[in-house]
Scaffold this motif. Sequence first.
Motif, PDB file in Angstrom:
ATOM      1  N   TRP A  67       0.336  -1.192   0.140  1.00 34.31           N
ATOM      2  CA  TRP A  67      -0.373   0.100   0.050  1.00 34.31           C
ATOM      3  C   TRP A  67       0.898   1.333   0.413  1.00 34.31           C
ATOM      4  CZ3 TRP A  67      -4.493   0.343  -1.781  1.00 34.31           C
ATOM      5  CH2 TRP A  67      -5.312  -0.676  -1.507  1.00 34.31           C
ATOM      6  N   ALA A  68       2.340   1.362   0.221  1.00 32.66           N
ATOM      7  CA  ALA A  68       3.244   2.266   0.575  1.00 32.66           C
ATOM      8  C   ALA A  68       3.064   2.501  -0.576  1.00 32.66           C
ATOM      9  CB  ALA A  68       4.282   2.149   0.949  1.00 32.66           C
ATOM     10  N   ALA A  69       3.656   1.045  -1.763  1.00 34.41           N
ATOM     11  CA  ALA A  69       4.073   1.563  -3.563  1.00 34.41           C
ATOM     12  C   ALA A  69       2.668   2.143  -3.747  1.00 34.41           C
ATOM     13  CB  ALA A  69       4.021   0.399  -3.936  1.00 34.41           C
ATOM     14  N   SER A  70       1.006   1.845  -3.458  1.00 37.04           N
ATOM     15  CA  SER A  70      -0.248   1.446  -5.016  1.00 37.04           C
ATOM     16  C   SER A  70      -0.198   3.178  -3.788  1.00 37.04           C
ATOM     17  CB  SER A  70      -1.008   1.674  -3.586  1.00 37.04           C
ATOM     18  OG  SER A  70      -2.129   1.852  -4.247  1.00 37.04           O
ATOM     19  N   SER A  98       9.634  -5.459  10.068  1.00 32.85           N
ATOM     20  CA  SER A  98       8.206  -4.628   9.985  1.00 32.85           C
ATOM     21  C   SER A  98       8.336  -3.184  10.649  1.00 32.85           C
ATOM     22  CB  SER A  98       7.615  -5.584  11.574  1.00 32.85           C
ATOM     23  OG  SER A  98       6.016  -5.429  11.262  1.00 32.85           O
ATOM     24  N   ALA A  99       8.830  -3.546  11.586  1.00 35.07           N
ATOM     25  CA  ALA A  99       8.615  -0.706  12.012  1.00 35.07           C
ATOM     26  C   ALA A  99       8.805  -0.458  11.133  1.00 35.07           C
ATOM     27  CB  ALA A  99       9.251  -1.329  13.338  1.00 35.07           C
ATOM     28  N   LYS A 103       7.062   2.017   8.787  1.00 39.23           N
ATOM     29  CA  LYS A 103       7.489   3.082   8.679  1.00 39.23           C
ATOM     30  C   LYS A 103       7.045   3.910   7.348  1.00 39.23           C
ATOM     31  CE  LYS A 103      11.476   6.244   9.681  1.00 39.23           C
ATOM     32  NZ  LYS A 103      12.998   6.610  10.415  1.00 39.23           N
ATOM     33  N   THR A 104       7.579   3.175   6.440  1.00 36.31           N
ATOM     34  CA  THR A 104       7.416   3.170   4.981  1.00 36.31           C
ATOM     35  C   THR A 104       6.092   3.411   4.504  1.00 36.31           C
ATOM     36  OG1 THR A 104       9.196   1.615   4.023  1.00 36.31           O
ATOM     37  CG2 THR A 104       7.934   2.180   2.343  1.00 36.31           C
ATOM     38  N   ALA A 108       4.212   7.336   3.265  1.00 34.64           N
ATOM     39  CA  ALA A 108       4.061   7.441   1.909  1.00 34.64           C
ATOM     40  C   ALA A 108       3.018   8.385   2.161  1.00 34.64           C
ATOM     41  CB  ALA A 108       4.037   6.165   1.681  1.00 34.64           C
ATOM     42  N   LEU A 109       2.494   7.811   3.138  1.00 34.10           N
ATOM     43  CA  LEU A 109       0.384   8.409   3.329  1.00 34.10           C
ATOM     44  C   LEU A 109       1.063   9.885   3.825  1.00 34.10           C
ATOM     45  CD1 LEU A 109      -1.337   5.937   5.176  1.00 34.10           C
ATOM     46  CD2 LEU A 109      -1.227   7.113   3.715  1.00 34.10           C
ATOM     47  N   ARG A 110       1.715  10.199   4.436  1.00 35.20           N
ATOM     48  CA  ARG A 110       1.607  11.343   5.177  1.00 35.20           C
ATOM     49  C   ARG A 110       2.597  12.648   3.985  1.00 35.20           C
ATOM     50  NH1 ARG A 110       4.950  10.450   9.244  1.00 35.20           N
ATOM     51  NH2 ARG A 110       2.683  10.744  10.791  1.00 35.20           N
TER      52      ARG A 110
END
Length: 278
Positions: A67-70, A98-99, A103-104, A108-110
């Motif tokens: 989802w970070a990539a999306s 995992s952490a 963070k990734t 990406a969302l921010r």
Amino acid sequence: MTTPLPAWPSSPFPVPRFADLLEMLTERSAAFRTAAAAADPRARVPGCPDWTVRDLVAHLGEVQLYWAASVAAGPATRPPSDEAVGETAPSDDLLTWSARCTKTLVGALRTAGPDRGCWTWWADSDNPSTAGAVARHQVQEAAVHARDAQEAAGVPEPIPAALAVDALDEFLHVEFGSMDGWPNSPARVALITDEGPAWTLVLDPTGASAVRAAPGTGVPDGARGRTSVGPRPGASLSGPAGDLLLALYRRAPWDGGALRVTGDADLVRQLVVWSTLN
């Protein structure tokens, strides 16, 4: 600590602020790792019996990287490529990896902000395909899998109530709203939380649609006294929002524990087994 949702007026149902969603996502992902650290990595996960705890950690990390990539790709009509997602195999230090995945995703969302478009699997529904919608969905994912890890560790905890209310609303509109036609006779099921908000799920050959209700009333917004609302639900399922969410995920019993069924119990059973989500 999760940020409480604001009071729910009868209409519209508010969604947590984007910053609050990122906080919830970070906190539930951390709770997930705390539980995973307390469990044997080879232990089976009750909510996902084919998985070990290590498999569960690998799954959530891969989901967060995906989802970070999306989100980072911006508006798109196709899911991100394997190249865009990058390496998803866990490193030997599983929880540190995992952490980094969390963070990734949060980064990406921010960077994208709540209104930037992106690919989502629910694009054909009436729900938005934005970074904000992904954040909301990923809060739910992290919350349910945190509970999975806690179950595997033998230390289950309730899903925080404010988070559970919003996750349940998201689940009903996105998950059920994206499913194919209801395979049984047309029906209505009321879902009523002890926290106040309630929904009527309308089930028919076109699928499912969730009608929000005024908090504490079980009456659809603006529908008092109207005959156009339709027939009364054939069944209702009531209880804490977290238990309702877990029941729909088939993580908790719908016919016992903290939940209460009125009306046609078989209709509730049909609803719970309908979803293919795990």
